[in-house]
Design a protein around this motif. Structure first.
Motif, PDB file in Angstrom:
ATOM      1  N   MET A   1       0.746  -1.067  -0.060  1.00  0.00           N
ATOM      2  CA  MET A   1       0.302   0.458   0.150  1.00  0.00           C
ATOM      3  C   MET A   1       0.561   1.222  -0.242  1.00  0.00           C
ATOM      4  SD  MET A   1      -3.119   0.690   2.953  1.00  0.00           S
ATOM      5  CE  MET A   1      -3.424  -0.979   1.809  1.00  0.00           C
ATOM      6  N   VAL A   2       0.719   2.105  -0.849  1.00  0.00           N
ATOM      7  CA  VAL A   2       1.030   3.248  -1.081  1.00  0.00           C
ATOM      8  C   VAL A   2       0.506   4.472  -0.959  1.00  0.00           C
ATOM      9  CG1 VAL A   2       2.012   4.984  -2.458  1.00  0.00           C
ATOM     10  CG2 VAL A   2       2.595   2.690  -2.760  1.00  0.00           C
ATOM     11  N   VAL A   3       0.943   5.467   0.612  1.00  0.00           N
ATOM     12  CA  VAL A   3      -0.022   6.181   1.514  1.00  0.00           C
ATOM     13  C   VAL A   3       1.094   7.611   0.046  1.00  0.00           C
ATOM     14  CG1 VAL A   3      -0.472   7.454   3.079  1.00  0.00           C
ATOM     15  CG2 VAL A   3      -0.507   4.694   2.630  1.00  0.00           C
ATOM     16  N   THR A   4      -0.031   8.347   0.054  1.00  0.00           N
ATOM     17  CA  THR A   4       0.605   9.070  -0.011  1.00  0.00           C
ATOM     18  C   THR A   4      -0.933  10.623   0.398  1.00  0.00           C
ATOM     19  OG1 THR A   4       1.273  11.055  -2.317  1.00  0.00           O
ATOM     20  CG2 THR A   4      -0.406   9.643  -2.512  1.00  0.00           C
ATOM     21  N   GLY A   5      -0.656  11.951  -0.452  1.00  0.00           N
ATOM     22  CA  GLY A   5      -1.204  13.095  -0.452  1.00  0.00           C
ATOM     23  C   GLY A   5      -0.962  14.352   0.343  1.00  0.00           C
ATOM     24  N   MET A   6      -2.164  14.872   0.727  1.00  0.00           N
ATOM     25  CA  MET A   6      -1.148  16.493   0.601  1.00  0.00           C
ATOM     26  C   MET A   6      -1.111  16.559   2.286  1.00  0.00           C
ATOM     27  SD  MET A   6      -2.378  18.782  -1.418  1.00  0.00           S
ATOM     28  CE  MET A   6      -2.294  20.133  -0.795  1.00  0.00           C
ATOM     29  N   SER A   7       0.347  17.265   2.168  1.00  0.00           N
ATOM     30  CA  SER A   7       0.927  17.520   3.617  1.00  0.00           C
ATOM     31  C   SER A   7      -0.150  18.033   4.935  1.00  0.00           C
ATOM     32  CB  SER A   7       1.929  18.724   3.835  1.00  0.00           C
ATOM     33  OG  SER A   7       3.222  17.946   2.549  1.00  0.00           O
ATOM     34  N   GLY A   8      -0.629  17.508   5.542  1.00  0.00           N
ATOM     35  CA  GLY A   8      -1.241  17.890   6.594  1.00  0.00           C
ATOM     36  C   GLY A   8      -2.515  16.993   6.875  1.00  0.00           C
ATOM     37  N   GLY A   9      -2.986  15.987   5.432  1.00  0.00           N
ATOM     38  CA  GLY A   9      -3.918  15.294   5.456  1.00  0.00           C
ATOM     39  C   GLY A   9      -3.660  14.493   6.140  1.00  0.00           C
ATOM     40  N   GLY A  10      -3.224  14.148   6.432  1.00  0.00           N
ATOM     41  CA  GLY A  10      -3.580  12.562   7.971  1.00  0.00           C
ATOM     42  C   GLY A  10      -2.817  11.514   7.212  1.00  0.00           C
ATOM     43  N   LYS A  11      -1.578  11.525   6.510  1.00  0.00           N
ATOM     44  CA  LYS A  11      -1.496  10.843   6.027  1.00  0.00           C
ATOM     45  C   LYS A  11      -0.348   9.677   7.222  1.00  0.00           C
ATOM     46  CE  LYS A  11       2.061  12.221   2.968  1.00  0.00           C
ATOM     47  NZ  LYS A  11       1.116  13.477   3.908  1.00  0.00           N
ATOM     48  N   SER A  12       0.502  10.546   8.111  1.00  0.00           N
ATOM     49  CA  SER A  12       1.741   9.678   9.088  1.00  0.00           C
ATOM     50  C   SER A  12       0.480   9.389  10.232  1.00  0.00           C
ATOM     51  CB  SER A  12       1.474  11.242  10.417  1.00  0.00           C
ATOM     52  OG  SER A  12       2.871  11.924   9.376  1.00  0.00           O
ATOM     53  N   VAL A  13      -0.893   9.223  10.681  1.00  0.00           N
ATOM     54  CA  VAL A  13      -2.312   8.776  11.645  1.00  0.00           C
ATOM     55  C   VAL A  13      -2.374   7.714  11.030  1.00  0.00           C
ATOM     56  CG1 VAL A  13      -4.309   8.927  12.386  1.00  0.00           C
ATOM     57  CG2 VAL A  13      -2.878  11.150  12.101  1.00  0.00           C
ATOM     58  N   ALA A  14      -3.076   7.562   9.688  1.00  0.00           N
ATOM     59  CA  ALA A  14      -2.708   6.481   8.156  1.00  0.00           C
ATOM     60  C   ALA A  14      -1.649   5.348   9.039  1.00  0.00           C
ATOM     61  CB  ALA A  14      -3.258   6.539   7.333  1.00  0.00           C
ATOM     62  N   LEU A  15      -0.577   6.029   8.610  1.00  0.00           N
ATOM     63  CA  LEU A  15       1.006   5.242   8.372  1.00  0.00           C
ATOM     64  C   LEU A  15       0.242   4.008  10.300  1.00  0.00           C
ATOM     65  CD1 LEU A  15       3.608   6.852   6.377  1.00  0.00           C
ATOM     66  CD2 LEU A  15       2.824   4.864   5.656  1.00  0.00           C
ATOM     67  N   LYS A  16       0.868   5.510  11.529  1.00  0.00           N
ATOM     68  CA  LYS A  16       0.640   4.681  12.584  1.00  0.00           C
ATOM     69  C   LYS A  16      -0.506   3.605  12.828  1.00  0.00           C
ATOM     70  CE  LYS A  16       3.200   8.419  14.617  1.00  0.00           C
ATOM     71  NZ  LYS A  16       2.750   9.725  15.338  1.00  0.00           N
ATOM     72  N   THR A  17      -1.848   3.888  12.009  1.00  0.00           N
ATOM     73  CA  THR A  17      -2.808   3.232  11.850  1.00  0.00           C
ATOM     74  C   THR A  17      -2.440   1.615  11.773  1.00  0.00           C
ATOM     75  OG1 THR A  17      -4.107   4.854  11.872  1.00  0.00           O
ATOM     76  CG2 THR A  17      -5.347   3.014  11.863  1.00  0.00           C
ATOM     77  N   LEU A  18      -1.841   2.560  10.146  1.00  0.00           N
ATOM     78  CA  LEU A  18      -1.504   0.411   9.741  1.00  0.00           C
ATOM     79  C   LEU A  18      -0.489   0.019   9.922  1.00  0.00           C
ATOM     80  CD1 LEU A  18      -1.164   1.930   6.097  1.00  0.00           C
ATOM     81  CD2 LEU A  18      -3.342   0.317   6.755  1.00  0.00           C
ATOM     82  N   GLU A  19       0.329   0.544  11.035  1.00  0.00           N
ATOM     83  CA  GLU A  19       1.382  -0.043  11.693  1.00  0.00           C
ATOM     84  C   GLU A  19       0.808  -0.640  12.988  1.00  0.00           C
ATOM     85  OE1 GLU A  19       5.984   0.916  12.977  1.00  0.00           O
ATOM     86  OE2 GLU A  19       4.311   2.523  13.260  1.00  0.00           O
ATOM     87  N   ASP A  20       0.036  -1.005  13.817  1.00  0.00           N
ATOM     88  CA  ASP A  20      -0.837  -0.772  14.658  1.00  0.00           C
ATOM     89  C   ASP A  20      -1.548  -2.536  14.415  1.00  0.00           C
ATOM     90  OD1 ASP A  20      -0.074   1.087  16.592  1.00  0.00           O
ATOM     91  OD2 ASP A  20      -2.031   1.836  16.157  1.00  0.00           O
ATOM     92  N   LEU A  21      -1.920  -2.166  12.589  1.00  0.00           N
ATOM     93  CA  LEU A  21      -2.730  -3.498  12.405  1.00  0.00           C
ATOM     94  C   LEU A  21      -1.388  -4.679  11.699  1.00  0.00           C
ATOM     95  CD1 LEU A  21      -4.854  -1.307  10.546  1.00  0.00           C
ATOM     96  CD2 LEU A  21      -5.982  -2.976  12.616  1.00  0.00           C
ATOM     97  N   GLY A  22      -0.328  -4.308  11.886  1.00  0.00           N
ATOM     98  CA  GLY A  22       0.784  -5.552  11.303  1.00  0.00           C
ATOM     99  C   GLY A  22       1.101  -4.968  10.224  1.00  0.00           C
ATOM    100  N   PHE A  23       1.079  -4.212   8.955  1.00  0.00           N
ATOM    101  CA  PHE A  23       1.930  -2.963   8.255  1.00  0.00           C
ATOM    102  C   PHE A  23       3.224  -2.771   8.719  1.00  0.00           C
ATOM    103  CE2 PHE A  23      -2.529  -3.373   6.816  1.00  0.00           C
ATOM    104  CZ  PHE A  23      -2.600  -2.802   5.125  1.00  0.00           C
ATOM    105  N   TYR A  24       4.137  -3.256   8.224  1.00  0.00           N
ATOM    106  CA  TYR A  24       5.264  -2.836   8.005  1.00  0.00           C
ATOM    107  C   TYR A  24       5.445  -1.611   7.230  1.00  0.00           C
ATOM    108  CZ  TYR A  24      10.511  -2.364   7.677  1.00  0.00           C
ATOM    109  OH  TYR A  24      12.079  -2.036   7.846  1.00  0.00           O
ATOM    110  N   CYS A  25       5.360  -0.668   8.217  1.00  0.00           N
ATOM    111  CA  CYS A  25       5.979   1.184   7.691  1.00  0.00           C
ATOM    112  C   CYS A  25       7.025   1.591   7.429  1.00  0.00           C
ATOM    113  CB  CYS A  25       4.641   1.385   7.612  1.00  0.00           C
ATOM    114  SG  CYS A  25       3.185   1.149   8.532  1.00  0.00           S
ATOM    115  N   VAL A  26       7.133   2.195   6.215  1.00  0.00           N
ATOM    116  CA  VAL A  26       8.335   3.119   5.887  1.00  0.00           C
ATOM    117  C   VAL A  26       7.469   4.237   5.414  1.00  0.00           C
ATOM    118  CG1 VAL A  26      10.615   3.347   4.470  1.00  0.00           C
ATOM    119  CG2 VAL A  26       9.839   1.227   5.116  1.00  0.00           C
ATOM    120  N   ASP A  27       8.077   5.233   5.945  1.00  0.00           N
ATOM    121  CA  ASP A  27       7.567   6.678   5.831  1.00  0.00           C
ATOM    122  C   ASP A  27       8.856   7.393   4.679  1.00  0.00           C
ATOM    123  OD1 ASP A  27       5.720   8.561   5.580  1.00  0.00           O
ATOM    124  OD2 ASP A  27       6.085   9.806   7.340  1.00  0.00           O
ATOM    125  N   ASN A  28       8.163   8.470   3.746  1.00  0.00           N
ATOM    126  CA  ASN A  28       9.222   9.059   2.987  1.00  0.00           C
ATOM    127  C   ASN A  28      10.378   8.184   2.262  1.00  0.00           C
ATOM    128  OD1 ASN A  28       9.983  11.719   2.100  1.00  0.00           O
ATOM    129  ND2 ASN A  28      11.193  12.419   3.933  1.00  0.00           N
TER     130      ASN A  28
END
Length: 281
Positions: A1-28
């Protein structure tokens, strides 16, 4: 899953949520490294591994080539999904006004409104390419987490979503807080030149607090209070609950306590637990 969008749009919260759900997450991640990263992470022995990558305007690569890199991932036999997090300009302006973060394009000498406009124009191709667009303009952190989970067909075990949020009193109380605790009476590492540039997430600051009897006692009292009342809130048909901890700058004391209380909640069996540091995130 590639998470993108506007800065301040909620990407960081989304990645943290996915991490809580067992995703291996890498930002930037540099966008041109996407195929190489997926090739390395999606090892045949890790068939259950779920990957999420944050790619946005901070990226040093040419975002116009992202479709090619997604095609390269598809050629590996995988099905990449591009999720775009958007928000109205007014919502983005409000969010930046509430935090100390700078927009990634303000280094060009642009006013915030102009930086947002330029970013929106630059990301139009990704918005058009996205498999899913989530508008977060009217969503708080709890609602955004719930939207990510439901829109992506994911599940969590807990019926009560807990958010431990740190904040600075000088910027006002979080509007959606259910419990608010004031940490301004506790020792402040802001006055230690070695600790001042760090945050409550750094080991050095955590060690400082763990050696302070007042902090240890405060944490025990708040944790005890929550142990008593959180189960009763859960039985009251609630879906979300925010515990806010404030200090002067929202960088050291409140951040440390929010992380410590979240860890304590997880140890007590709560499964849907998140942290949000308003002045840092």
């Amino acid at each position: 899953m590639v998470v993108t969008g506007m800065s301040g749009g909620g990407k960081s919260v989304a990645l943290k949520t996915l991490e809580d759900l067992g995703f291996y997450c890498v930002d930037n991640l540099p966008a041109e490294l996407l195929p190489e990263f997926v090739r390395a992470a999606a090892h045949p022995e890790r068939t259950e591994q779920k990957l999420a990558v944050g790619i946005d305007m901070r990226n040093r690569g040419d975002l116009a080539k992202l479709p090619d890199w997604l095609s390269a991932v598809g050629a590996m036999g995988l099905e990449p999904q591009l999720v775009f997090f958007d928000a109205a300009d007014a919502a983005l302006l409000r969010r930046y006004a509430e935090t100390r973060r700078r927009h990634p394009l303000t280094h060009l000498g642009l006013a915030l409104a102009d930086a947002i406009s330029l970013e929106r124009q630059a990301l139009k191709p990704l918005h058009a390419l996205a498999d899913l667009v989530i508008d977060t303009s009217e969503l708080n952190v709890h609602q955004l987490r719930h939207r990510v989970i439901t829109e992506l067909g994911l599940t969590l075990d807990s019926s009560l979503s807990l958010l431990f949020e740190s904040f600075a009193y000088r910027r006002g109380l979080p509007a959606d807080a259910d419990f608010v605790f004031d940490a301004r009476s506790l020792p402040n590492p802001h006055w230690d030149p070695r600790l001042k540039p760090l945050s409550g997430r750094d080991p050095e600051v955590q060690e400082y607090f763990e050696a302070q009897p007042d902090v240890v006692e405060y944490l025990a009292h708040v944790a005890g209070f929550l142990e008593t009342w959180l189960p009763r809130m859960q039985s009251n048909t609630r879906s979300y609950l925010t515990v806010a901890i404030g200090c002067s700058g929202g960088r050291h004391r409140s951040v440390y306590l929010a992380e410590a209380l979240a860890a304590h909640a997880r140890e007590r069996g709560w499964t849907d637990v998140a942290t949000f540091h308003r002045e840092l995130d």
